[in-house]
Design an enzyme around this catalytic site. Structure first.
Site, PDB file in Angstrom:
ATOM      1  CG  ASP A  67      -1.653   7.743   0.600  1.00 47.45           C
ATOM      2  OD1 ASP A  67      -0.860   8.685   0.574  1.00 47.45           O
ATOM      3  OD2 ASP A  67      -2.412   7.455  -0.349  1.00 47.45           O
TER       4      ASP A  67
ATOM      5  CG  ASP B 296      -1.676   1.247   1.439  1.00 51.86           C
ATOM      6  OD1 ASP B 296      -2.385   1.648   0.503  1.00 51.86           O
ATOM      7  OD2 ASP B 296      -1.566   1.851   2.520  1.00 51.86           O
TER       8      ASP B 296
END
Length: 222
Positions: A18, A16
């Site tokens: 953020d 991922d």
């Protein structure tokens, strides 16, 4: 680090973005906070719900009457593209990423591709060859589609991947896909109740590339 991952090796890593590779919380919450105020929402209650989910889904969940969903998404996206102040790489992440063979990792994010590239540049992180962004899947996190696509693009089986995540929606997506999960807690304000291994950042992790080109995580004392 979860004992279940000790000694395991993988074909590839899926990250991922953020909250996992970089911290964009301040910038994202400035934009989303302004959006919430424009629509009369309880900002404090709303902001914890935005992380790890596509902007379109976040807005749709508010069930606001008489809005143009496309225009609202465009407003938020434009604001996030313009506001990169305070975006920083998670501690140790660049050294860790540089140790991974370039064809063995991908970013899987709910952000648009343009926003992902903008934030990666702001954090000083060189993007990988493979990025799965919000535009690439119909069903975003917590659906497993994005991680399944990331593994497919790397040419590996999803159950031979380790996913690095921080948000509940992303963790649920990785679980649904059938991947192992490592949770990065650098941006967490409160403890996360999870069965998965957790580390605050990448300073406590070392990558070992085995003789048969497998990727293995080795915890280190910091």
């Amino acid at each position: 680090m979860n004992a279940l991952l000790a000694g395991k090796s993988y074909s590839a890593f899926l990250f991922d973005m953020d909250g996992t590779l970089l911290s964009s919380i301040a910038a994202a919450e400035r934009v989303w906070g302004e959006w919430a105020r424009r629509h009369g929402l309880d900002v404090a209650a709303f902001l914890p719900t935005i992380h790890g989910v596509k902007a379109r889904e976040t807005i749709r969940r508010q069930n606001l009457p008489d809005i143009d969903l496309d225009l609202e998404v465009e407003w938020v996206t434009r604001g996030e593209m313009e506001d990169t102040d305070g975006i920083l790489a998670i501690d140790g992440v660049m050294h860790f990423l540089n140790a991974i063979p370039e064809d063995r990792w991908a970013i899987v994010t709910s952000a648009t591709r343009d926003l992902a590239l903008k934030r990666l540049a702001a954090a000083g992180i060189h993007p990988p060859k493979t990025i799965v962004s919000g535009e690439d899947v119909v069903h975003g996190k917590p659906a497993p589609d994005c991680f399944l696509l990331g593994a497919e693009r790397l040419g590996v089986a999803i159950d031979d991947c380790l996913v690095f995540e921080d948000a509940p929606a992303g963790i649920a997506a990785a679980e649904a896909a059938g991947a192992d999960v490592m949770v990065i807690t650098a941006t967490h304000q409160h403890p996360l109740d999870t069965m998965h291994g957790t580390v605050p950042n990448y300073l406590s992790l070392r990558l070992d590339v085995t003789s048969d080109a497998r990727l293995r995580i080795v915890p280190v004392q910091v």
